[in-house]
Design a protein around this motif. Structure first.
Motif, mmCIF file in Angstrom:
data_model
loop_
_atom_site.group_PDB
_atom_site.id
_atom_site.type_symbol
_atom_site.label_atom_id
_atom_site.label_comp_id
_atom_site.label_asym_id
_atom_site.label_seq_id
_atom_site.Cartn_x
_atom_site.Cartn_y
_atom_site.Cartn_z
ATOM 1 N N ASN A 1 0.808 -1.233 0.000
ATOM 2 C CA ASN A 1 0.000 0.000 0.000
ATOM 3 C C ASN A 1 0.837 1.278 0.000
ATOM 4 N N PRO B 1 2.253 4.346 -1.624
ATOM 5 C CA PRO B 1 1.937 5.102 -2.848
ATOM 6 C C PRO B 1 3.162 5.369 -3.725
ATOM 7 N N ASP C 1 -10.484 -4.869 -4.787
ATOM 8 C CA ASP C 1 -10.054 -3.997 -3.699
ATOM 9 C C ASP C 1 -8.828 -4.593 -3.023
ATOM 10 N N ASN D 1 -4.177 -4.775 -3.653
ATOM 11 C CA ASN D 1 -2.989 -4.482 -4.436
ATOM 12 C C ASN D 1 -2.795 -5.554 -5.503
ATOM 13 N N ASP E 1 -4.033 -0.478 -10.526
ATOM 14 C CA ASP E 1 -4.829 0.705 -10.813
ATOM 15 C C ASP E 1 -3.892 1.872 -11.104
ATOM 16 N N ASP F 1 -4.054 4.870 -10.063
ATOM 17 C CA ASP F 1 -3.884 5.804 -8.943
ATOM 18 C C ASP F 1 -3.762 5.137 -7.578
ATOM 19 N N ASP F 2 -4.633 4.185 -7.289
ATOM 20 C CA ASP F 2 -4.779 3.648 -5.936
ATOM 21 C C ASP F 2 -4.009 2.332 -5.779
ATOM 22 N N ASN G 1 -4.295 0.235 -3.569
ATOM 23 C CA ASN G 1 -5.176 -0.767 -2.980
ATOM 24 C C ASN G 1 -6.268 -1.241 -3.944
ATOM 25 N N VAL G 2 -6.072 -0.943 -5.233
ATOM 26 C CA VAL G 2 -7.030 -1.361 -6.264
ATOM 27 C C VAL G 2 -6.257 -1.984 -7.423
#
Length: 394
Positions: free
Chosen positions: A37, A39, A202, A204, A297, A299-300, A302-303
């Motif tokens: 997680n 960033p 939902d 990584n 993802d 951006d995220d 965690n997605v």
């Protein structure tokens, strides 16, 4: 698969079955829990992932000249088109005039792609074919304003794209001669796409990839499903540069202990997963193929997104053939939604609040170790590349 390779692989799997062993790593691997997680790390990984090939279509989706699909690959909008000569090309789905999306439909068949904003028109080959009020652009070299093209290759009935302009793309080289030939021998190149589905997860992306690499959990988590067919924690692992083959023994593997190698196909007694780093898996089963594509993802951290294609060696025509494929899909969905993703979702939940600093990958989790070492090394190299680029601009 070559006869001698089939003999060697069968012996390896039966020996593991007899001795309750698997192919082992040299040591344990300790991984910081934060890799799932962080960033900054996620940003580095996205840039890494964009430099490698991903599957964007099966040839059944692009049968005729002008057939196209649009998709998004780690934030890059793609327009993938079957050409008049039968080849396939991939372009950035972005108008070279003012940057609007050119094609909004998910799929179709067209001769010309026209941006709705100012009607700049592009051919199937991506070239700029026309624009209204051309006098306003006098002196502009139209040949330099076609759609941006990405490396694209059709191999094994699948359309591969690297979403980085100018990147190398040679799937046979990525797989290695031996494994590329094995994949070809399965007949996947002549397969029929039965169904395709994409999920927003939902979690990584590395958590999702981990699950497909792990035979350790097969008879721990999947006690009432997959464990009825496969041996847990019994795997033959073979690495070729940045791709690898994982072969898991089926329960019936010992049936061919003393059989003439010419009388059986090893695929009937095992499950093979050809992983193309970082997140593509070609899974071969006796009666079908599964094609997995997992990406982060944009951006995220965690997605992530997972696309699975179910392929049949040929188009199913009888009710029985269709029923078997449907049951295979139902079993896969049960194991994923009720078991795998139900549990692995908790890993994402636990990263921030579980107060655990690191995770441990056992020696029996060799594929997972290889994957994490590769992505950690590549992310570090990407960080160094960014640092150098920033220094050069300063």
């Amino acid at each position: 698969m070559q006869r001698e390779d089939k003999i060697e692989l069968t012996r390896r799997l039966i020996a593991h079955k007899d001795n309750n062993t698997t192919d082992y790593a040299d040591d344990l691997l300790h991984v910081p829990f934060s890799v799932f997680n962080d960033p900054e790390l996620a940003s580095l990984e996205r840039d890494v992932v964009r430099r490698f090939p991903h599957i964007v279509a099966h040839v059944d989706e692009l049968k005729q000249p002008g057939d196209f699909i649009t998709t998004d690959l780690i934030g890059t909008p793609l327009l993938v088109v079957r050409q008049s000569d039968g080849s396939v090309k991939a372009f950035s789905n972005v108008c070279r005039h003012r940057g609007a999306k050119v094609e909004f439909d998910d799929s179709g068949c067209k001769r010309i792609f026209s941006c709705p904003y100012h009607k700049w028109a592009y051919g199937r080959d991506g070239s700029l074919r026309g624009l209204p009020h051309a006098e306003g652009f006098e002196g502009m070299d139209r040949s330099q304003y076609g759609l941006v093209e990405f490396p694209c290759e059709v191999r094994h009935g699948l359309v591969w794209v690297v979403p980085t302009v100018g990147a190398d793309l040679d799937i046979a080289q990525v797989l290695g001669d031996k494994h590329d030939a094995e994949v070809a021998d399965t007949g996947i190149g002549d397969s029929f796409q039965v169904r395709k589905e994409t999920w927003k997860l939902d979690m990584n992306w590395k958590i999702a990839v981990d699950g497909v690499q792990d035979s350790y959990h097969l008879c721990q988590l999947h006690t009432k499903t997959v464990c009825n067919y496969l041996e847990g924690n019994i795997t033959a692992f073979d690495l070729v540069d940045r791709s690898w083959r994982i072969v898991v023994a089926r329960r019936s593997i010992t049936d061919v202990r003393d059989a003439d190698p010419d009388t059986f196909d090893v695929r009937d007694y095992s499950l093979a997963n050809y992983t193309i780093y970082p997140g593509t898996m070609l899974v071969t089963e006796p009666n079908h193929f599964e094609i997995w594509t997992i990406v982060p993802d944009v951006d995220d951290p965690n997605v992530s997104y997972c696309t699975i294609r179910l392929l049949s060696p040929s188009e199913p025509t009888t009710p029985r053939e269709k029923r078997i494929l449907e049951k295979n899909w139902e079993l896969l969905m049960e194991t994923l939604h009720a078991e795998d993703w139900f549990v692995t979702k908790t890993i994402t939940d636990n990263v921030s609040h579980g107060q655990v600093d690191e995770l441990v990958y056992g020696r029996n989790e060799l594929p997972g170790q290889v994957f994490h070492k590769m992505i950690m090394s590549d992310a570090a190299a990407m960080a160094e590349e960014r640092r150098k680029n920033a220094g050069a601009k300063a």
